[in-house]
Design an enzyme around this catalytic site. Structure first.
Site, short mmCIF file in Angstrom:
data_model
loop_
_atom_site.label_atom_id
_atom_site.label_comp_id
_atom_site.label_asym_id
_atom_site.label_seq_id
_atom_site.Cartn_x
_atom_site.Cartn_y
_atom_site.Cartn_z
N SER A 181 0.87 -1.18 0.00
CA SER A 181 0.00 0.00 0.00
C SER A 181 0.91 1.23 0.00
O SER A 181 1.85 1.29 -0.80
CB SER A 181 -0.92 -0.06 1.22
OG SER A 181 -1.71 1.09 1.33
N TYR B 170 -5.27 8.08 -5.99
CA TYR B 170 -4.26 7.10 -5.54
C TYR B 170 -4.57 6.59 -4.13
O TYR B 170 -4.58 5.38 -3.89
CB TYR B 170 -2.90 7.78 -5.60
CG TYR B 170 -1.73 6.96 -5.12
CD1 TYR B 170 -1.25 5.89 -5.87
CD2 TYR B 170 -1.09 7.27 -3.91
CE1 TYR B 170 -0.17 5.15 -5.43
CE2 TYR B 170 0.00 6.53 -3.47
CZ TYR B 170 0.46 5.48 -4.23
OH TYR B 170 1.54 4.74 -3.79
N LYS C 257 -5.25 2.73 -2.52
CA LYS C 257 -4.36 2.13 -1.52
C LYS C 257 -5.11 1.82 -0.22
O LYS C 257 -4.79 0.86 0.48
CB LYS C 257 -3.16 3.06 -1.25
CG LYS C 257 -2.22 3.19 -2.45
CD LYS C 257 -1.57 1.84 -2.77
CE LYS C 257 -0.53 1.93 -3.85
NZ LYS C 257 0.11 0.64 -4.15
N1 LIG Z 1 7.98 4.89 -4.94
C1 LIG Z 1 7.22 5.40 -3.96
O1 LIG Z 1 7.40 6.55 -3.54
C2 LIG Z 1 6.17 4.56 -3.34
C3 LIG Z 1 5.62 3.48 -3.99
N2 LIG Z 1 4.62 2.75 -3.40
C4 LIG Z 1 4.02 1.62 -4.09
O2 LIG Z 1 5.01 0.63 -4.29
C5 LIG Z 1 4.77 -0.06 -5.50
C6 LIG Z 1 6.00 -0.03 -6.37
O3 LIG Z 1 6.33 1.31 -6.63
P1 LIG Z 1 7.64 1.73 -7.45
O4 LIG Z 1 8.71 0.74 -7.21
O5 LIG Z 1 7.86 3.15 -7.17
O6 LIG Z 1 7.06 1.60 -8.94
P2 LIG Z 1 7.77 1.51 -10.39
O7 LIG Z 1 6.94 2.37 -11.29
O8 LIG Z 1 9.22 1.74 -10.31
O9 LIG Z 1 7.46 -0.02 -10.77
C7 LIG Z 1 6.15 -0.45 -10.96
C8 LIG Z 1 6.15 -1.88 -11.39
O10 LIG Z 1 4.79 -2.33 -11.54
C9 LIG Z 1 4.63 -2.89 -12.86
N3 LIG Z 1 3.23 -2.68 -13.28
C10 LIG Z 1 2.57 -1.51 -13.33
N4 LIG Z 1 1.33 -1.70 -13.78
C11 LIG Z 1 1.19 -3.04 -14.02
C12 LIG Z 1 0.14 -3.85 -14.51
N5 LIG Z 1 -1.04 -3.35 -14.88
N6 LIG Z 1 0.34 -5.18 -14.64
C13 LIG Z 1 1.54 -5.71 -14.30
N7 LIG Z 1 2.57 -4.99 -13.82
C14 LIG Z 1 2.41 -3.66 -13.69
C15 LIG Z 1 5.66 -2.11 -13.70
O11 LIG Z 1 6.05 -2.77 -14.89
P3 LIG Z 1 5.32 -2.48 -16.30
O12 LIG Z 1 5.10 -1.01 -16.39
O13 LIG Z 1 6.26 -3.04 -17.33
O14 LIG Z 1 4.04 -3.26 -16.24
C16 LIG Z 1 6.83 -2.10 -12.71
O15 LIG Z 1 7.49 -3.34 -12.70
C17 LIG Z 1 3.55 0.61 -6.13
O16 LIG Z 1 2.40 -0.12 -5.80
C18 LIG Z 1 3.51 1.97 -5.47
O17 LIG Z 1 2.21 2.51 -5.43
C19 LIG Z 1 4.16 3.05 -2.14
C20 LIG Z 1 4.67 4.11 -1.47
C21 LIG Z 1 5.72 4.94 -2.00
C1 LIG Z 2 1.53 10.57 14.68
C2 LIG Z 2 1.32 11.13 13.38
C3 LIG Z 2 2.42 10.95 12.39
C4 LIG Z 2 2.02 11.58 11.12
C5 LIG Z 2 3.03 11.45 10.02
C6 LIG Z 2 2.46 12.00 8.77
C7 LIG Z 2 3.35 11.89 7.60
C8 LIG Z 2 2.54 12.05 6.33
C9 LIG Z 2 3.35 11.90 5.12
C10 LIG Z 2 2.60 11.23 4.01
C11 LIG Z 2 3.53 10.76 2.96
C12 LIG Z 2 2.82 10.03 1.88
C13 LIG Z 2 3.82 9.46 0.90
C14 LIG Z 2 3.14 8.70 -0.18
C15 LIG Z 2 4.16 8.11 -1.12
C16 LIG Z 2 3.55 7.41 -2.27
O1 LIG Z 2 2.79 6.52 -2.12
C17 LIG Z 2 3.92 7.86 -3.63
N1 LIG Z 2 5.22 8.36 -3.73
C18 LIG Z 2 3.72 6.72 -4.61
O2 LIG Z 2 4.44 6.81 -5.77
#
Ligand SMILES: NC(=O)C1=CN([C@@H]2O[C@H](COP(=O)(O)OP(=O)(O)OC[C@H]3O[C@@H](n4cnc5c(N)ncnc54)[C@H](OP(=O)(O)O)[C@@H]3O)[C@@H](O)[C@H]2O)C=CC1
Ligand SMILES: CCCCCCCCCCCCCCCC(=O)[C@@H](N)CO
Length: 335
Positions: A175, A189, A193
């Protein structure tokens, strides 16, 4: 005198907690020789998870859409395969997980025929499209649900029956901290999640008797190709609010998620803000550690107070950005 009694009661309480903990904590799962299937395994957090899993002796299936990216990731991950282990393999599956379920199911079952039943499924495929609610096309809301939520439903639906039959398994949903609180620019988004949490809680209650445990991971901003892409269209408010929680490396996030998965912990959170957020928003979540439950009971009130300061800080960011925008606009008109 009373001080000593209180201290003694506290120490006995902690000892009882430690003694009772094994009754509640799930049994550990061994990564060595386990088949780990990682959706979104060709990039970012998913790829980092794959590297760490093979380093610990797992067989790995990477799943994503783009074949080229999958092949490149496979080559890179192969470098980390434990040398004296001839059995260990890395394979790829190319499919759009949010598309046709029958196709997803048959490809996942094929993956199991070649590497054995999946022991650990990590649902990491996902994407984000930040923007103000009224500026996002309506289609983005459906797209977020399909990629971030339906993809996880599809993969889990295909692999869970096998796990139940074998009486062993782990399912991870990646998530986000934006799946614990809603924040500016993440209306589409965040909702997708949050949906994963409802799914994880309901499913955990169903599958616990089959020795299948769920982990719900809540990363903060993590430096990945996906993150770099999202930065291009992120509103300033979203950037400033997200920054509060810091920027993590994919390796760091992956190692925390993998360790929590092995231990069968329901919540996987990172950083001080992440830990506070999980305590504050634990709600009716399953208990996988007595120590954690005690921490939640004791700290929830104080963390709510702390959150009021954060909320005020976020409101100020939003107000300041609105004022700045209005000033810029009126300056433009005057020119
Ligand atoms: N990076 C961040 O800041 C954060 C990320 N997350 C979550 O972590 C996960 C990974 O993020 P991150 O590493 O940044 O993402 P990336 O964009 O770097 O990688 C995403 C991956 O998912 C695959 N993908 C996307 N859509 C599909 C689909 N429909 N079917 C199959 N594969 C798919 C992509 O490959 P392809 O496009 O080839 O399908 C790729 O391998 C996500 O769920 C994101 O929401 C959560 C919090 C923070
Ligand atoms: C006791 C209270 C503590 C409160 C802390 C609050 C902090 C809030 C920050 C929220 C950050 C959200 C990042 C999402 C990242 C993400 O999912 C995307 N980058 C995906 O690509």
């Amino acid at each position: 005198m009373w001080g000593w009694i209180a201290l003694a009661v506290f120490i006995v309480f902690i000892i009882v907690l430690y003694l009772l903990s094994p009754l509640i904590s799930p049994p550990q799962i061994n990564l060595k020789d386990s088949h780990v299937l990682i959706t979104g395994g060709s990039s970012g957090i998913g790829k980092a998870l794959a590297i760490q899993a093979v380093q610990q002796g797992s067989k790995v299936t990477l799943l994503a859409r783009d074949k080229l990216k999958l092949e490149e990731a496979k080559k890179e991950i192969h470098k980390y395969v434990i040398e004296d282990d001839c059995e260990q393999r890395v394979q790829t599956v190319s499919v759009d997980l949010s598309g046709d379920y029958q196709l997803v199911e048959s490809l996942l079952h094929n993956a199991e025929s070649s590497l054995g039943g999946v022991d650990i499924l990590i649902n990491c495929a996902g994407t984000s499209s930040p923007g103000r609610f009224d500026e996002l096309p309506v289609s983005e809301f459906r797209k977020m649900m399909e990629i971030n939520y339906i993809s996880a439903v599809h993969a889990t639906r295909a692999l869970l029956p096998g796990m139940k039959e074998r009486g062993r398994g782990r399912i991870v949903f990646v998530s986000s901290q934006a799946g614990q609180l809603g924040l500016f620019g993440f209306s589409a988004y965040s909702a997708s999640k949050f949906a994963l949490r409802g799914l994880a809680e309901a499913l955990q209650m169903e599958v616990k008797p089959y020795n299948v445990y769920l982990t719900l991971a809540f990363p903060a901003d993590t430096n990945t190709p996906g993150f770099q892409e999202e930065q291009k269209s992120k509103p300033l408010e979203t950037k400033l609010i997200s920054e509060t929680s810091g920027l993590f490396s994919a390796e760091n996030v992956a190692s925390i998620i993998l360790a929590d998965t092995v231990r069968g912990r329901f919540f996987s959170s990172m950083g001080l803000d992440g830990i506070m957020l999980s305590c504050l928003t634990c709600g009716f979540s399953p208990v996988t550690s007595l120590m954690e439950a005690t921490q939640q009971v004791v700290t929830m009130g104080i963390f709510r107070i702390i959150s009021l300061f954060y909320l005020d800080h976020f409101d100020r960011i939003v107000r300041r950005c609105k004022l700045d925008k209005e000033t810029r606009n009126s300056e433009k008109k005057n020119i």
